[in-house]
Every structure is written in C-alpha cells, then in structure tokens.
Motif scaffolding. Structure first.
Motif, PDB file in Angstrom:
ATOM      1  N   HIS A   9       0.824  -1.207   0.000  1.00 35.58           N
ATOM      2  CA  HIS A   9       0.000   0.000   0.000  1.00 35.58           C
ATOM      3  C   HIS A   9       0.852   1.248   0.000  1.00 35.58           C
ATOM      4  CE1 HIS A   9       0.799   0.049   4.357  1.00 35.58           C
ATOM      5  NE2 HIS A   9       0.414   1.295   4.337  1.00 35.58           N
ATOM      6  N   GLY A  49      -8.681  -4.945  -3.319  1.00 34.41           N
ATOM      7  CA  GLY A  49      -8.701  -3.496  -3.130  1.00 34.41           C
ATOM      8  C   GLY A  49      -7.536  -2.789  -3.773  1.00 34.41           C
ATOM      9  N   LEU A  52      -8.413   1.604  -7.458  1.00 34.96           N
ATOM     10  CA  LEU A  52      -8.995   2.702  -6.681  1.00 34.96           C
ATOM     11  C   LEU A  52      -9.594   3.767  -7.591  1.00 34.96           C
ATOM     12  CD1 LEU A  52      -5.916   3.232  -4.322  1.00 34.96           C
ATOM     13  CD2 LEU A  52      -7.760   1.559  -4.042  1.00 34.96           C
ATOM     14  N   ASP A  53     -10.459   4.595  -7.013  1.00 35.31           N
ATOM     15  CA  ASP A  53     -10.946   5.764  -7.748  1.00 35.31           C
ATOM     16  C   ASP A  53     -10.023   6.948  -7.469  1.00 35.31           C
ATOM     17  OD1 ASP A  53     -11.612   6.725  -5.217  1.00 35.31           O
ATOM     18  OD2 ASP A  53     -13.767   6.452  -5.467  1.00 35.31           O
ATOM     19  N   GLN A  55     -10.257   9.309  -5.477  1.00 40.12           N
ATOM     20  CA  GLN A  55     -10.137   9.619  -4.049  1.00 40.12           C
ATOM     21  C   GLN A  55      -9.446   8.495  -3.274  1.00 40.12           C
ATOM     22  OE1 GLN A  55     -13.231  10.285  -5.770  1.00 40.12           O
ATOM     23  NE2 GLN A  55     -12.237  12.284  -6.018  1.00 40.12           N
ATOM     24  N   ALA A  56      -8.825   7.579  -4.024  1.00 41.56           N
ATOM     25  CA  ALA A  56      -8.083   6.460  -3.432  1.00 41.56           C
ATOM     26  C   ALA A  56      -8.980   5.486  -2.673  1.00 41.56           C
ATOM     27  CB  ALA A  56      -6.952   6.970  -2.529  1.00 41.56           C
ATOM     28  N   ARG A  57     -10.231   5.357  -3.129  1.00 43.56           N
ATOM     29  CA  ARG A  57     -11.154   4.402  -2.535  1.00 43.56           C
ATOM     30  C   ARG A  57     -11.257   3.180  -3.440  1.00 43.56           C
ATOM     31  NH1 ARG A  57     -15.906   8.799  -2.121  1.00 43.56           N
ATOM     32  NH2 ARG A  57     -15.448   8.614  -4.351  1.00 43.56           N
ATOM     33  N   PRO A  58     -11.180   1.970  -2.894  1.00 50.57           N
ATOM     34  CA  PRO A  58     -11.287   0.755  -3.714  1.00 50.57           C
ATOM     35  C   PRO A  58     -12.624   0.705  -4.450  1.00 50.57           C
ATOM     36  CG  PRO A  58     -10.466   0.227  -1.514  1.00 50.57           C
ATOM     37  CD  PRO A  58     -10.932   1.654  -1.464  1.00 50.57           C
ATOM     38  N   ILE A  59     -12.586   0.246  -5.693  1.00 50.46           N
ATOM     39  CA  ILE A  59     -13.819   0.078  -6.468  1.00 50.46           C
ATOM     40  C   ILE A  59     -14.000  -1.395  -6.782  1.00 50.46           C
ATOM     41  CG2 ILE A  59     -13.695   2.394  -7.440  1.00 50.46           C
ATOM     42  CD1 ILE A  59     -12.617   1.204 -10.006  1.00 50.46           C
TER      43      ILE A  59
END
Length: 301
Positions: A9, A49, A52-53, A55-59
């Motif tokens: 990460h 995960g 990411l999008d 905003q660094a959020r997993p999609i």
C-alpha cells in the motif's frame, strides 16, 4: 515474490484517465488496455482493493465505466526478482532523505521491478508514502539519491536541480586518456538511440555538459571525477565512451552486450559519490558522501 498487503500500500499507484470508449465496466477496459495481464489477475486485484478511484477508494469489479474518470492501480510483478544488496539511509529530516544506493537496485518502479526499488523500500522503511526522488541514477550506478519527504517544501528542493544549484560528483573507473588535457569539458547533443533504451551523440546544439578530471592514474585504468552540469539520460556513460574511455562494466556503451554476457560481467564502475548544496529553507551547507567504493572485483593497478 508475493507482496504483502501491509507493504504494497505504500508503493505509488499508477494513474489512468479513462478515455472515451464502449466498455461497460472498468474491469472490461483494463482487460482491453493491458491484454498481457490475464482477466483473472485483474479480478484478483479488484478483490484485494488494488484498483482505486480518484479519491483512493477501492472500487468493485462491476464498477461502471465513465469516460474522463481517473482510476488508480498498483503495478504488481509475479515472481519479482529479489535484490539482496541493501541501501543505507544517510540522512532523514522532516523535508529530505538522502539514501546511498547499491549497484543493481532501481530507484523507481519500472519493468520487472516494483517492490525491489529504492523508492518502495524507503516508503516502507520510513513509513512515508510522500517520499519522491528529486533526481535519479541508473539501476547499474551506485551512490547517493536525494528524496523529498514533504509535499509542502518539495518545490524548494526541486528548484535546486532545475536551477543547477546542486553539485553532484561521480567517480568512474575507465581506461586511460593520456592524450586528453585535464580538466576537460565534454559538451554534445544527446538524443535517443537504438535500441530505444540507449542514447547517442548527434551533431547540433549541445544539450549536455560534463566536467571531467582525473583522480588517480593506474597502469590499466584511471579513476575519474565527473560532474554533470546537465542531467541527460546516460550522459556520463555516453561522454566517457565517446572520448574512448568507456566506463568499466558498462553493458550499453560503446557497444551493446547481450543480457547473459552482461549478467556475468563486472558491475558498472560508476558511483554517485557526493552531493553538495545550500539548503533552501535554512541556508545551511549540506554535504553528503557515499560509503560505497569502486574497484570491487577489479584488479587495481
């Protein structure tokens, strides 16, 4: 080499802005963009995960494709070669890090190396995902690399390189040049050569400059001090080869050596030995010296 989730990460994500297209999902698009990566590997990355999008959020694997959206993904290499040689951290503060890199360790992720790079190792070791190298040296070159550790002060240190306010000194072992008067300045125009990863000199306005002097003279080779004024790819290696003194162990210049022969040959005898600059924040003098030495496995004469 399987990378653990608690280390990967901190490896920088690659960014991709989705172009116009007919794909229903981001998964479908990634399979089309990168056909060398099997669909099951993409599914596994989504599941872990690793996609990411903005905003660094997993999609999810079923995320709808939207042209213009930014996604981030983490490069992974199956069975990435392990590099046993270790770097040394010479200096750490709130703004910069100075590391001493061994031969063979890449600075940035590229090709078959992702985790086994100086940047990835230091981000994990120092627990700082904001680390960014302010300059680079070749994987085959050993020595000093300066990193920015703080986004807020990064531009001040980057300006040192842009405005040529930092002195970088290299050492190299190469054949004698008895007919050259030293100190010597080599200026030339460097352009991409063949194959694509090599550089070559071309007629025209110079875009590269190297100051060369002799540190010591031996019977078979000399130890040179090199100061690049510009920072072109492979500049020191091309300039020394063009003078008739290719750096010992160089698999690219003046002639390309095949991979098997290069692996068995002497490591490149080029060392980024010192960095010197005035700190742009406090005005103090900064001077760093590499602990690595050239000449290992070379019969010094």
């Amino acid at each position: 080499m399987q990378q653990s989730s608690n280390s990967t990460h901190r490896i920088a994500a690659s960014r991709l802005q989705l172009p116009a297209g007919h794909w229903a999902t981001v998964f479908d698009a990634l399979c089309a963009f990168f056909p060398a990566i099997a669909p099951e590997l993409w599914r596994d990355r989504f599941a872990r995960g690793r996609i990411l999008d903005a905003q660094a959020r997993p999609i999810g694997v079923d995320a709808v494709y939207r042209a213009g959206a930014e996604i981030r993904y983490f490069r992974e290499v199956v069975d990435e070669p392990a590099i046993l040689a270790q770097e040394t951290v010479l200096h750490v503060d709130a703004d910069i890090v100075v590391a001493d890199k061994p031969h063979g360790l890449p600075v940035m992720p590229a090709g078959k190396y992702v985790a086994e790079t100086l940047l990835s190792r230091l981000r994990i070791r120092l627990d700082n995902p904001d680390l960014v190298p302010l300059h680079r040296i070749d994987r085959d070159t050993a020595g000093l690399v300066l990193f920015s550790a703080n986004r807020r002060t990064r531009s001040a240190y980057a300006a040192l390189f842009r405005e040529r306010c930092i002195t970088k000194t290299y050492e190299a072992l190469a054949p004698p040049l008895p007919n050259v008067v030293f100190p010597y300045v080599r200026k030339s125009r460097l352009v991409a050569g063949e194959p694509f990863f090599r550089m070559c000199e071309q007629k025209g306005e110079p875009n590269s400059e190297t100051h060369i002097d002799v540190i010591s003279r031996g019977a078979d080779f000399w130890r040179y001090g090199l100061q690049p004024v510009s920072g072109k790819k492979h500049q020191l290696r091309v300039h020394m080869a063009a003078l008739g003194a290719p750096i010992l162990g160089d698999p690219l210049y003046p002639d390309l050596i095949d991979a098997k022969a290069a692996k068995a040959s002497l490591q490149l005898q080029l060392l980024a030995s010192t960095l010197e600059f005035v700190d742009p924040l406090d005005g103090g003098s900064r001077w760093f010296i590499s602990a690595f030495e050239l000449g290992e496995h070379v019969a010094l004469k």
